[in-house]
Design a protein around this motif. Structure first.
Motif, PDB file in Angstrom:
ATOM      1  N   MET A 299       0.792  -0.737   0.115  1.00  0.00           N
ATOM      2  CA  MET A 299       0.188   0.399  -0.003  1.00  0.00           C
ATOM      3  C   MET A 299       1.250   1.019   0.049  1.00  0.00           C
ATOM      4  SD  MET A 299      -2.941   1.200  -0.471  1.00  0.00           S
ATOM      5  CE  MET A 299      -4.105  -0.538   0.129  1.00  0.00           C
ATOM      6  N   ARG A 300       1.598   1.629   0.422  1.00  0.00           N
ATOM      7  CA  ARG A 300       2.768   2.782   0.839  1.00  0.00           C
ATOM      8  C   ARG A 300       3.206   2.411  -0.493  1.00  0.00           C
ATOM      9  NH1 ARG A 300       5.072  -0.666   5.160  1.00  0.00           N
ATOM     10  NH2 ARG A 300       6.847  -0.511   3.750  1.00  0.00           N
ATOM     11  N   ALA A 301       3.618   1.727  -1.230  1.00  0.00           N
ATOM     12  CA  ALA A 301       4.278   1.385  -2.463  1.00  0.00           C
ATOM     13  C   ALA A 301       3.362   2.199  -3.968  1.00  0.00           C
ATOM     14  CB  ALA A 301       4.988   0.598  -3.064  1.00  0.00           C
ATOM     15  N   LEU A 302       2.384   1.673  -3.100  1.00  0.00           N
ATOM     16  CA  LEU A 302       0.687   2.381  -4.268  1.00  0.00           C
ATOM     17  C   LEU A 302       1.305   3.645  -4.641  1.00  0.00           C
ATOM     18  CD1 LEU A 302      -0.535   1.034  -6.826  1.00  0.00           C
ATOM     19  CD2 LEU A 302      -2.715   0.971  -4.976  1.00  0.00           C
ATOM     20  N   LEU A 303       0.809   4.083  -3.063  1.00  0.00           N
ATOM     21  CA  LEU A 303       0.515   5.446  -2.759  1.00  0.00           C
ATOM     22  C   LEU A 303       2.310   6.260  -2.676  1.00  0.00           C
ATOM     23  CD1 LEU A 303      -1.278   5.336   0.850  1.00  0.00           C
ATOM     24  CD2 LEU A 303      -2.040   6.473  -1.442  1.00  0.00           C
TER      25      LEU A 303
ATOM     26  N   ARG B  59       3.797  10.390  -9.014  1.00  0.00           N
ATOM     27  CA  ARG B  59       3.510  10.412 -10.534  1.00  0.00           C
ATOM     28  C   ARG B  59       3.218  11.027 -10.281  1.00  0.00           C
ATOM     29  NH1 ARG B  59      -0.838   8.547 -12.880  1.00  0.00           N
ATOM     30  NH2 ARG B  59      -0.911   8.454 -15.084  1.00  0.00           N
ATOM     31  N   ARG B  60       3.470  12.240 -11.920  1.00  0.00           N
ATOM     32  CA  ARG B  60       3.119  13.447 -11.716  1.00  0.00           C
ATOM     33  C   ARG B  60       1.816  13.568 -13.425  1.00  0.00           C
ATOM     34  NH1 ARG B  60       7.204  18.804 -11.440  1.00  0.00           N
ATOM     35  NH2 ARG B  60       6.045  20.224 -11.018  1.00  0.00           N
ATOM     36  N   PRO B  61       0.443  13.276 -12.876  1.00  0.00           N
ATOM     37  CA  PRO B  61       0.291  14.216 -14.092  1.00  0.00           C
ATOM     38  C   PRO B  61       0.075  15.325 -15.082  1.00  0.00           C
ATOM     39  CG  PRO B  61      -1.150  13.348 -12.210  1.00  0.00           C
ATOM     40  CD  PRO B  61       0.414  13.815 -12.343  1.00  0.00           C
ATOM     41  N   GLU B  62       0.268  14.865 -16.295  1.00  0.00           N
ATOM     42  CA  GLU B  62       0.444  16.268 -16.923  1.00  0.00           C
ATOM     43  C   GLU B  62      -0.510  17.731 -16.728  1.00  0.00           C
ATOM     44  OE1 GLU B  62      -0.759  16.024 -21.224  1.00  0.00           O
ATOM     45  OE2 GLU B  62       0.021  13.584 -21.281  1.00  0.00           O
ATOM     46  N   ALA B  63      -1.449  17.450 -16.451  1.00  0.00           N
ATOM     47  CA  ALA B  63      -1.912  18.771 -16.535  1.00  0.00           C
ATOM     48  C   ALA B  63      -1.810  19.523 -14.038  1.00  0.00           C
ATOM     49  CB  ALA B  63      -3.584  18.846 -16.083  1.00  0.00           C
ATOM     50  N   ALA B  64      -1.143  18.712 -13.301  1.00  0.00           N
ATOM     51  CA  ALA B  64      -0.190  18.759 -12.510  1.00  0.00           C
ATOM     52  C   ALA B  64       0.762  19.756 -11.949  1.00  0.00           C
ATOM     53  CB  ALA B  64       0.155  17.565 -11.424  1.00  0.00           C
ATOM     54  N   ILE B  65       0.659  20.588 -11.725  1.00  0.00           N
ATOM     55  CA  ILE B  65       2.126  21.494 -11.937  1.00  0.00           C
ATOM     56  C   ILE B  65       2.900  21.295 -10.435  1.00  0.00           C
ATOM     57  CG2 ILE B  65       0.929  23.398 -12.848  1.00  0.00           C
ATOM     58  CD1 ILE B  65       0.004  25.007 -10.123  1.00  0.00           C
ATOM     59  N   GLU B  66       2.098  20.672  -9.214  1.00  0.00           N
ATOM     60  CA  GLU B  66       2.412  20.014  -8.080  1.00  0.00           C
ATOM     61  C   GLU B  66       3.230  19.525  -8.209  1.00  0.00           C
ATOM     62  OE1 GLU B  66      -0.175  19.025  -8.735  1.00  0.00           O
ATOM     63  OE2 GLU B  66      -0.829  20.911  -8.087  1.00  0.00           O
ATOM     64  N   GLU B  67       4.743  19.023  -7.839  1.00  0.00           N
ATOM     65  CA  GLU B  67       5.730  18.262  -7.476  1.00  0.00           C
ATOM     66  C   GLU B  67       5.122  17.314  -5.877  1.00  0.00           C
ATOM     67  OE1 GLU B  67      10.488  16.773  -7.446  1.00  0.00           O
ATOM     68  OE2 GLU B  67       9.766  18.706  -7.331  1.00  0.00           O
ATOM     69  N   VAL B  68       4.982  16.160  -5.562  1.00  0.00           N
ATOM     70  CA  VAL B  68       5.369  15.392  -4.329  1.00  0.00           C
ATOM     71  C   VAL B  68       6.384  14.777  -3.821  1.00  0.00           C
ATOM     72  CG1 VAL B  68       3.167  14.373  -3.361  1.00  0.00           C
ATOM     73  CG2 VAL B  68       2.436  15.583  -4.962  1.00  0.00           C
ATOM     74  N   VAL B  69       7.041  14.935  -2.737  1.00  0.00           N
ATOM     75  CA  VAL B  69       7.684  14.153  -2.250  1.00  0.00           C
ATOM     76  C   VAL B  69       7.099  13.627  -0.895  1.00  0.00           C
ATOM     77  CG1 VAL B  69      10.108  14.335  -1.622  1.00  0.00           C
ATOM     78  CG2 VAL B  69       9.612  15.881  -3.487  1.00  0.00           C
ATOM     79  N   VAL B  70       7.718  12.405  -1.282  1.00  0.00           N
ATOM     80  CA  VAL B  70       7.899  11.336   0.166  1.00  0.00           C
ATOM     81  C   VAL B  70       8.517  11.062   0.906  1.00  0.00           C
ATOM     82  CG1 VAL B  70       6.825   9.172   0.702  1.00  0.00           C
ATOM     83  CG2 VAL B  70       5.472   9.858  -0.870  1.00  0.00           C
ATOM     84  N   VAL B  71       8.464  11.989   2.030  1.00  0.00           N
ATOM     85  CA  VAL B  71       9.608  12.458   2.413  1.00  0.00           C
ATOM     86  C   VAL B  71       9.974  11.240   4.272  1.00  0.00           C
ATOM     87  CG1 VAL B  71       9.593  14.618   2.563  1.00  0.00           C
ATOM     88  CG2 VAL B  71       8.738  13.548   5.085  1.00  0.00           C
ATOM     89  N   GLY B  72       8.802   9.952   4.048  1.00  0.00           N
ATOM     90  CA  GLY B  72       9.177   9.238   5.028  1.00  0.00           C
ATOM     91  C   GLY B  72       8.486   8.675   4.926  1.00  0.00           C
ATOM     92  N   GLU B  73       8.284   7.020   5.091  1.00  0.00           N
ATOM     93  CA  GLU B  73       7.319   6.093   5.088  1.00  0.00           C
ATOM     94  C   GLU B  73       7.530   5.747   6.599  1.00  0.00           C
ATOM     95  OE1 GLU B  73       7.283   3.195   2.090  1.00  0.00           O
ATOM     96  OE2 GLU B  73       8.115   5.281   0.827  1.00  0.00           O
TER      97      GLU B  73
ATOM     98  N   LEU C  37      -6.889   5.742  -7.569  1.00  0.00           N
ATOM     99  CA  LEU C  37      -5.385   6.972  -7.401  1.00  0.00           C
ATOM    100  C   LEU C  37      -4.993   8.173  -7.774  1.00  0.00           C
ATOM    101  CD1 LEU C  37      -2.995   3.555  -7.279  1.00  0.00           C
ATOM    102  CD2 LEU C  37      -3.865   5.161  -5.159  1.00  0.00           C
ATOM    103  N   ALA C  38      -5.646   8.490  -8.497  1.00  0.00           N
ATOM    104  CA  ALA C  38      -5.566  10.115  -9.106  1.00  0.00           C
ATOM    105  C   ALA C  38      -6.504  10.624  -8.260  1.00  0.00           C
ATOM    106  CB  ALA C  38      -6.108   9.959 -10.701  1.00  0.00           C
ATOM    107  N   LEU C  39      -7.735  10.110  -7.983  1.00  0.00           N
ATOM    108  CA  LEU C  39      -8.621  11.166  -6.985  1.00  0.00           C
ATOM    109  C   LEU C  39      -8.153  11.076  -5.798  1.00  0.00           C
ATOM    110  CD1 LEU C  39     -12.164   9.735  -7.677  1.00  0.00           C
ATOM    111  CD2 LEU C  39     -11.239  11.826  -8.419  1.00  0.00           C
ATOM    112  N   VAL C  40      -7.096  10.576  -5.277  1.00  0.00           N
ATOM    113  CA  VAL C  40      -6.222  10.519  -3.436  1.00  0.00           C
ATOM    114  C   VAL C  40      -4.966  11.318  -3.990  1.00  0.00           C
ATOM    115  CG1 VAL C  40      -4.752   9.296  -2.130  1.00  0.00           C
ATOM    116  CG2 VAL C  40      -6.858   7.754  -3.381  1.00  0.00           C
ATOM    117  N   ARG C  41      -4.524  11.375  -5.171  1.00  0.00           N
ATOM    118  CA  ARG C  41      -3.180  12.237  -5.047  1.00  0.00           C
ATOM    119  C   ARG C  41      -4.139  13.524  -4.729  1.00  0.00           C
ATOM    120  NH1 ARG C  41      -0.303  15.565  -7.956  1.00  0.00           N
ATOM    121  NH2 ARG C  41       1.577  15.398  -8.108  1.00  0.00           N
ATOM    122  N   ALA C  42      -4.974  13.919  -6.025  1.00  0.00           N
ATOM    123  CA  ALA C  42      -5.747  14.676  -6.036  1.00  0.00           C
ATOM    124  C   ALA C  42      -6.255  15.532  -4.729  1.00  0.00           C
ATOM    125  CB  ALA C  42      -6.582  15.100  -7.270  1.00  0.00           C
TER     126      ALA C  42
END
Length: 132
Positions: free
Chosen positions: A16-20, A26-40, A115-120
């Motif tokens: 589940m952590r890997a999937l999340l 993953r940066r969809p084309e329309a996404a302007i923000e970068e997301v970094v997973v800083v810890g698990e 998952l796309a909705l989860v990210r958003a």
């Protein structure tokens, strides 16, 4: 360009952590923000230790994992990182397993959500636009 959004993942299931992580980074084309997973974190105690150290913008938290019971975990998490939004990503509704402490949850996302909705949703919370 703005700083990347910093996310702490807490789930006892490695898959589940890997999937999340994949969905968030993953940066969809329309996404302007970068997301970094800083810890698990793999359990509640580890998540509590990591949240103060890593200073994430959002904590994504499974409610059923080893460590403190859900209500205690939510209370401790809110105390360890005041102002850091808590997003529960769980098969369990916070208000059913931690009725009093569920008020500490900024947003609950069922694990069955696309998952796309989860990210958003997590990005919206990190930006201050999301919430229960």
């Amino acid at each position: 360009m703005s700083a990347p959004l910093r996310i702490l993942l807490a789930d006892d299931a490695a898959e589940m952590r890997a999937l999340l992580r994949w969905a968030l980074q993953r940066r969809p084309e329309a996404a302007i923000e970068e997301v970094v997973v800083v810890g698990e974190a793999t359990d509640g105690r580890e998540a509590l230790a990591m949240v103060a150290e890593l200073e994430p913008d959002v904590v994504v938290l499974d409610l059923q994992m080893p460590g403190p019971p859900p209500g205690e975990l939510l209370t401790a998490m809110a105390g360890a990182a005041p102002g850091v939004p808590i997003v529960t990503f769980s098969g369990f509704e916070p208000d059913l397993i931690a009725p009093v402490e569920s008020r500490l949850v900024t947003l609950h996302i069922p694990k069955t959500t696309d998952l796309a909705l989860v990210r958003a949703a997590i990005v919206d919370v990190a930006r201050g636009a999301g919430g229960a």
